[in-house]
Structures are given as C-alpha cells and as structure tokens.
Motif scaffolding. Structure first.
Motif, PDB file in Angstrom:
ATOM      1  N   UNK A 164       0.835  -1.203   0.000  1.00 45.68           N
ATOM      2  CA  UNK A 164       0.000   0.000   0.000  1.00 45.68           C
ATOM      3  C   UNK A 164       0.869   1.252   0.000  1.00 45.68           C
ATOM      4  N   UNK A 165       1.964   1.237   0.791  1.00 48.44           N
ATOM      5  CA  UNK A 165       2.832   2.413   0.843  1.00 48.44           C
ATOM      6  C   UNK A 165       3.478   2.674  -0.509  1.00 48.44           C
ATOM      7  N   UNK A 169      11.734   9.568  -8.685  1.00 51.64           N
ATOM      8  CA  UNK A 169      10.795  10.117  -9.662  1.00 51.64           C
ATOM      9  C   UNK A 169      11.539  10.664 -10.873  1.00 51.64           C
ATOM     10  N   UNK A 191      -1.860   2.221   8.508  1.00 51.72           N
ATOM     11  CA  UNK A 191      -0.916   2.623   7.458  1.00 51.72           C
ATOM     12  C   UNK A 191      -0.421   4.042   7.709  1.00 51.72           C
ATOM     13  N   UNK A 214      -3.625   1.369  -1.785  1.00 50.07           N
ATOM     14  CA  UNK A 214      -2.682   2.462  -1.521  1.00 50.07           C
ATOM     15  C   UNK A 214      -2.697   3.480  -2.643  1.00 50.07           C
ATOM     16  N   UNK A 223       8.300   7.647   4.220  1.00 54.01           N
ATOM     17  CA  UNK A 223       6.930   8.018   3.856  1.00 54.01           C
ATOM     18  C   UNK A 223       6.508   9.297   4.579  1.00 54.01           C
ATOM     19  N   UNK A 282      -4.837  16.780   7.982  1.00 55.70           N
ATOM     20  CA  UNK A 282      -6.160  17.348   7.661  1.00 55.70           C
ATOM     21  C   UNK A 282      -6.801  17.897   8.926  1.00 55.70           C
ATOM     22  N   UNK A 338       1.062   6.422   6.022  1.00 51.82           N
ATOM     23  CA  UNK A 338       0.794   7.555   5.130  1.00 51.82           C
ATOM     24  C   UNK A 338      -0.621   8.064   5.331  1.00 51.82           C
ATOM     25  N   UNK A 339      -1.533   7.126   5.603  1.00 50.12           N
ATOM     26  CA  UNK A 339      -2.918   7.500   5.825  1.00 50.12           C
ATOM     27  C   UNK A 339      -3.068   8.267   7.137  1.00 50.12           C
ATOM     28  N   UNK A 389      -8.240   3.914   3.185  1.00 53.04           N
ATOM     29  CA  UNK A 389      -7.353   3.816   4.349  1.00 53.04           C
ATOM     30  C   UNK A 389      -7.935   2.911   5.401  1.00 53.04           C
ATOM     31  N   UNK A 412      -4.465  12.080   7.656  1.00 59.31           N
ATOM     32  CA  UNK A 412      -5.589  12.421   8.526  1.00 59.31           C
ATOM     33  C   UNK A 412      -5.176  13.445   9.563  1.00 59.31           C
ATOM     34  N   UNK A 469     -10.193   8.479   3.066  1.00 63.39           N
ATOM     35  CA  UNK A 469     -10.412   7.775   4.335  1.00 63.39           C
ATOM     36  C   UNK A 469     -10.908   6.352   4.109  1.00 63.39           C
ATOM     37  N   UNK A 518      -5.946  11.982  -3.377  1.00 65.43           N
ATOM     38  CA  UNK A 518      -5.275  13.062  -2.653  1.00 65.43           C
ATOM     39  C   UNK A 518      -5.607  14.441  -3.213  1.00 65.43           C
ATOM     40  N   UNK A 541      -7.529  -0.683   4.425  1.00 66.38           N
ATOM     41  CA  UNK A 541      -6.162  -1.183   4.688  1.00 66.38           C
ATOM     42  C   UNK A 541      -6.004  -1.469   6.172  1.00 66.38           C
ATOM     43  N   UNK A 568     -13.057  14.102   1.410  1.00 65.99           N
ATOM     44  CA  UNK A 568     -12.129  13.288   2.207  1.00 65.99           C
ATOM     45  C   UNK A 568     -12.430  11.789   2.146  1.00 65.99           C
ATOM     46  N   UNK A 613      -5.617   5.797  -2.491  1.00 62.27           N
ATOM     47  CA  UNK A 613      -5.410   6.935  -1.585  1.00 62.27           C
ATOM     48  C   UNK A 613      -4.650   8.032  -2.316  1.00 62.27           C
ATOM     49  N   UNK A 646      -8.683  15.726  -1.577  1.00 61.50           N
ATOM     50  CA  UNK A 646      -8.729  15.362  -0.162  1.00 61.50           C
ATOM     51  C   UNK A 646      -9.517  16.386   0.654  1.00 61.50           C
ATOM     52  N   UNK A 658       0.993   4.149  -2.732  1.00 60.06           N
ATOM     53  CA  UNK A 658       0.784   5.549  -2.367  1.00 60.06           C
ATOM     54  C   UNK A 658       1.890   6.432  -2.931  1.00 60.06           C
ATOM     55  N   UNK A 659       3.120   5.942  -2.917  1.00 57.69           N
ATOM     56  CA  UNK A 659       4.245   6.733  -3.435  1.00 57.69           C
ATOM     57  C   UNK A 659       4.324   6.681  -4.951  1.00 57.69           C
ATOM     58  N   UNK A 660       3.362   5.984  -5.596  1.00 60.52           N
ATOM     59  CA  UNK A 660       3.319   5.877  -7.047  1.00 60.52           C
ATOM     60  C   UNK A 660       4.500   5.073  -7.595  1.00 60.52           C
TER      61      UNK A 660
END
Lengths: 296, 343
Positions: free
Chosen positions: A232-233, B299, B144, A249, B280, B154, B146-147, A270, B151, A267, A256, A273, A263, A252, A259, A236-238
């Motif tokens: 998932x991480x 990247x 997780x 991930x 992360x 936010x 990053x989540x 997340x 949150x 959420x 973003x 997960x 939201x 999420x 967000x 998330x970092x693509x």
C-alpha cells in the motif's frame, strides 16, 4: 449400530487440536480469522460481486459522498471519486492487488526462506556465517529502499513490487528459521536421534522441522501484515501499482487531489487497509499466545 | 570483550562490503549508460568521458571495476546529481541532519510515552486498562502510516489550523546553517525573533514526529509489557518484596532496568521498518530529509542520488544495529555466555 466407547479415559488432544482450542477461546482472534477468510474470498471473487467495473465512470455522479450522507445515493454505496468511479466496487476489485499480492509475496518468500534458512541452519562454521552476514546486509536495507532500488532498475509496476517486497521479506524468514534450526540442533533429543543412526536428512525433516513450524507460522503472520502495508505504501508513493489500478494504496494517492472537499476518497481505502492489517495481526496475536505455552 | 568488539567490527566491514556489492550490481542493471549511472554527467565532454573511464576503470575487468567503484565512493565521490548539477555528497550532507532530527525526536516521544504505558499495562490489575492499552497498540501497529499522516494533517493542520503541516521552518526565518539540526541552529542563532523561530521549528516538528512515533511507540509498549511481566515473576523480585522494600523501589530499581534489556534488543530489529516509515512521513510532510530527497530522486531517475541515498541510509542502519547489539551485550552479561564457539 453406533460405536460403543470401550475406554472411559479422556482422549488426549493432538498438538493442532490444543492450539485450535486455545486460539478459539479468544473472541478477538476468531474475529480476525473471519476477517482474513472474508479477505481471501474477496480477493478470489471480489470482481464477480462488485456492482460496477473498476474503471466504469458514472459522469452523472462525480465526487458523490457515501450513501449515509444527505447528498449520497445507495447506488454508489461508499461514494464515487473525481472520475465518477464507484469506490465500493474499486475496493472489491482492489482486494486481489493489495491482499492477494501480499499473500503471494509472503508464500514465495516463505518458500525461499524455509529452504535457505534450513540449509544455513544445518550448516556450521564459516559457510553458515558467510550466508548469515550477506543476509544481514540485505536485512539492513529497509523494504522501501529495496523497492526504490528495484524500481530504479525495472521501472514501476505491481510485478516489480512483488520482487521488491519479496526480496526484503525473505531475509527475515531466513534469519528466524536459521536461528530456530540452529537452537534446536543443540538440544539433546537431536543427539539421541543421531545416536539412533538417523542421517542428517532424517534429522532435519522428522526431528527438527516439527519444532520449527510454529516459528514459521508466527513469522508468516508478521510478514503478511508488513507486506500489505508495504504494498500500500508503494502504491501511495506511485512506485507500485499505477494510476487506474484499484490498488488500495494507490487509490489513496489518486484521492489526494480532492482530499480537502472529498475526504472519503482517502479515508475509506485507508480504513480498509487498516481493517485488513488489523485482522491479520489479530490472527497473529492469537496464534502467538496459543503457541506460547507449548514452546516454553 | 575485546575479541567480541573485533568480531562486531568485522561484521560491520563485511556487511558494508556486501552492501557495496549489491549497489555495484544494481548500478550495472540500471537502464542507462554505465558511465552516466556512475557519475551523473549526462553529456560529458571528451575530457570528462576519459576522466570517468579512468576513475571507474571502465575498460578493465569486473573485479578492478568494483575496486575502483569502492575507492571512488569511499573517497567521497558520489558523482553529481542529474537534476540539480550539484555534488551528491554536499546534498547528502544537507539532507541527513533533518532526518536524524526527526527520527531522534520521534524516538524520544516513543520511549517517553511507551515505557510508562508498557509498565502500567503490565502492573495494572484492572483488565479494563490492560485491554484498552493492548487494543490501542494493536491498532497503532496496523495503521498505514501515510494514511495516518494525511488524517492528522487534515485535522490538526487544516480543520483546526493549529499546526503547520509542511516543511521544517517557516520561510520568513532566515536561519544560517551551522549544525544542520534546525532545533540547535535556532538556539545558536543570535538575532531578533530567536525564540519565535525556535517555537516555529518546534511547531513544525510536532506532527511528523508524532506520526513517525506511532510504530515505535506500539512496539515499545508491547515489549516493555512482556519483559516487565517476565521480570516481575523472577525470584529476585520476590526476595526484594520479602525484604520489605517499598513497591516503587522494587519496580523502578529492580525490575525496570532488567526489563529494558530486551527492549534494547528489539529497538535494533526495528530500525529497518522505522526507516521505511520515516521515508513516507518525510514525503507527506515535505520534510527536507534524506527520504524525501531519495523519493524525488527516483521520480526523476536520478541514479547517483538513488545510489548515494540507499548507501547512506543502509550504512546508518547497519551501524546503529551493530552499536545496539554491542550495547546489549555490554548491558547484559548473560548474553556473553553464548558468545564464544558460535557465530
């Protein structure tokens, strides 16, 4: 004609039966087990029960909130994202990427780890020590760095995540199995078996391995939760699953952009997960405490 | 002990060598020209090309190429970054201190909150307290990161507007870099608004450090609890009780130091996952550390940055895990018994 019971004394439960009874005595462990079973079913049959296709875009319902909100509609139970894709369906489709791939990675790492770990555990001296140090070097590269290295070589994608996470999980298996085999090898019952004339292969398989499986099982649950979080991480970092894929991930990451005013696009994946890792950890905890009295 | 230290030093050297081998092999597999992947010079002049070929012994066999590679890296030549055209070594020196600062603050938070809570859950007789703490740690372990970071930013950063959510310090403050650690630099800085700057740095570090502290915190609570339960059943604790020592003396002086020993061992094992989480967290909170640098490097396919970042982080982890192992052996005479005769 029913069988009559000849002997009145209690039957002695087998090892696995005792473990199961201790495990089932804890409600939270059973809840975790149900969660894992559901996740397994979802990663096999999720795409068939999902109401929409993963990439289906409903242009009349962009960024629709979940159905319990006033603007929500039951046709999109958990709302939609900025392209009008149904989040609930995407979660069902994505279970096979997040949970299913994690399971595959762990099984492959387990397979490699058991083979290398038992070979290095049965060896003594320099050979075993060289193998151990090489693995220490691999172990010291965190899983995310390993993934970055793999992505640098091969480019992003879910299949490369498989290698990245697998390479970073294998040394943990090798190390714990090596250590357990090594410890068991010093014990007296092994000496007894040697004196009975057992060859090394028999000692390994019939004498030592039955005592190693407990460690293997515990290590597997630990690795499973780590693998889900890593996949998932990376998504998330693509660096892992790429954009239209409904991996949780990367869902999420895709949510973003919206967000602040939507939201739920962040959420809800997340929470799924979190719940799946929690289920795996509950099972792991239950197993550990069920196996603990027997290991001591 | 001397022999043991030499063995650990050997281990450190052997692991570093293995790390070099991994990186050397990976560099040859990068989808780029080898001299470009090694030096970061995209369009070298003829003179530069000759220099690179000479430095890395590109026309010799693999063994001497590897030796040349190790020599160059050890003498501090990590090439130049493709995107910024700066020396990678200088950039590395700039991004390492903020990462250490973040990791250090997170570690302190985790230890300061985790050890008392672990003791509480081990010593408390109320099932309620024990179950709540265990449930909270299990959830924290499963979250997780990053989540969680999203949150928190936010909620505390945007909804409540209490804390800044990105960077290390407000750009209004021009703090000269002395040590690289922003908390020290603002204290060393002699100018107007010194304390405002310090408060600003503190406010910036709270959210990332708390997010990063969740994983070590849960592990610390669980290990402290298990170790404490184990120690409190030992005979020397009963002996201390029989001598009539007050309860807090027994717990703090007799039980706690012994319970901290297994904790030390597990801290060493936790470094790898902790570093993953730190990367992360740095990306989410735009922390100017080595993790965010490395991720932006991937990247942009900045191969020299990737090599240097992985090398630095892995080396730091190897060093600290061996250091913790040595400390563990020094603190725990019982573990020295097994030291000889085995690997």
């Amino acid at each position: 004609m029913g069988r009559t019971k000849l002997y009145l004394d209690d039957d002695i439960p087998s090892h696995s039966k005792r473990v199961w009874r201790l495990f089932a005595a804890k409600p939270q462990a059973l809840i975790g087990l149900w969660g894992v079973v559901i996740l397994l079913l979802l990663s096999c049959f999720g795409p068939y029960i999902a109401p929409y296709a993963a990439e289906y875009q409903d242009q009349s319902a962009l960024l629709m909130p979940p159905s319990w909100s006033n603007q929500g509609a039951v046709s999109h139970f958990l709302g939609t994202d900025d392209l009008g894709r149904d989040i609930f369906s995407r979660l069902l489709h994505g279970a096979q990427y997040t949970f299913g791939v994690a399971l595959l990675v762990v099984i492959s790492a387990l397979f490699a780890g058991v083979i290398i770990g038992s070979i290095s555990g049965m060896m003594r001296g320099l050979k075993s020590s060289i193998l151990g140090h090489l693995l220490d070097a691999l172990l010291s590269i965190p899983s995310l760095l390993m993934a970055i290295l793999v992505v640098a070589v091969t480019g992003p994608g879910l299949s490369n995540v498989f290698w990245a996470v697998g390479i970073s999980l294998t040394p943990q298996f090798v190390r714990s199995i090596h250590q357990t085999v090594h410890d068991e090898l010093q014990k007296e019952y092994v000496t007894a078996a040697t004196l009975d004339g057992a060859n090394p292969l028999q000692i390994f398989w019939y004498v030592i391995m039955p005592n190693v499986w407990d460690t293997v099982i515990i290590q597997t649950t630990l690795a499973m939760s780590a693998a889900i979080l890593d996949i998932a991480a990376l998504g998330f970092l693509n660096l892992g699953a790429q954009a239209p894929m409904p991996e949780w991930g990367s869902m999420i990451m895709q949510g973003l952009d919206n967000f602040l005013f939507a939201p739920w696009t962040v959420t809800i994946p997340g929470i799924s997960i979190l719940l799946s890792v929690l289920a795996v950890n509950l099972v792991g905890d239950g197993l550990r405490s069920a196996l603990a009295p027997m290991r001591n | 002990m001397g022999r043991y230290l030499i063995r650990r030093l050997n281990l450190f050297l052997a692991t570093t060598l293995a790390l070099f081998i991994i990186l050397f092999v990976a560099t040859r597999w990068f989808p780029a020209d080898l001299s470009y992947a090694l030096s970061g010079v995209a369009l070298p002049t003829t003179q530069q090309q000759l220099q690179i070929e000479q430095d890395y012994a590109l026309h010799s066999n693999v063994i001497s190429q590897f030796l040349a590679y190790v020599t160059e890296r050890l003498s501090g030549n990590f090439g130049i970054s493709v995107t910024s055209r700066q020396s990678v070594l200088n950039e590395l020196a700039g991004v390492l201190p903020p990462s250490f600062e973040l990791a250090f603050v997170a570690g302190i938070i985790a230890l300061l909150c985790g050890i008392p809570l672990g003791m509480l859950s081990a010593l408390s007789r109320s099932k309620m307290v024990q179950k709540t703490i265990m449930a909270a740690t299990l959830t924290g372990y499963s979250i997780p990161v990053f989540w969680l970071g999203l949150l928190l930013s936010l909620w505390f950063g945007i909804e409540l507007g209490l804390l800044p959510i990105s960077g290390q310090i407000n750009l209004l403050y021009q703090i000269p870099k002395v040590t690289g650690f922003m908390l020290f630099d603002t204290l060393l800085y002699n100018g107007d608004y010194k304390w405002n700057a310090f408060a600003d740095v503190l406010a910036h570090i709270i959210l990332p450090a708390c997010t990063l502290a969740v994983l070590p915190f849960t592990v610390v609570v669980r290990i402290t609890r298990a170790a404490m339960l184990n120690v409190m059943n030992q005979t020397y604790i009963r002996a201390a009780e029989a001598r009539g020592l007050p309860y807090h003396t027994i717990v703090l002086k007799h039980a706690l130091p012994n319970a901290l020993i297994p904790l030390l061992k597990h801290l060493g094992l936790m470094l790898g996952p902790f570093a993953s989480y730190a990367i992360v967290v740095e990306v989410i909170f735009s922390w100017p550390g080595v993790g965010a640098w490395l991720v932006s490097g991937i990247y942009q396919r900045d191969y020299t940055v990737i090599q240097a970042g992985i090398f630095a982080v892995a080396l730091v982890i190897i060093f600290f895990s061996i250091l913790i192992e040595v400390l563990y052996t020094a603190a725990n005479p019982m573990s020295r018994k097994e030291m000889y005769g085995t690997n």
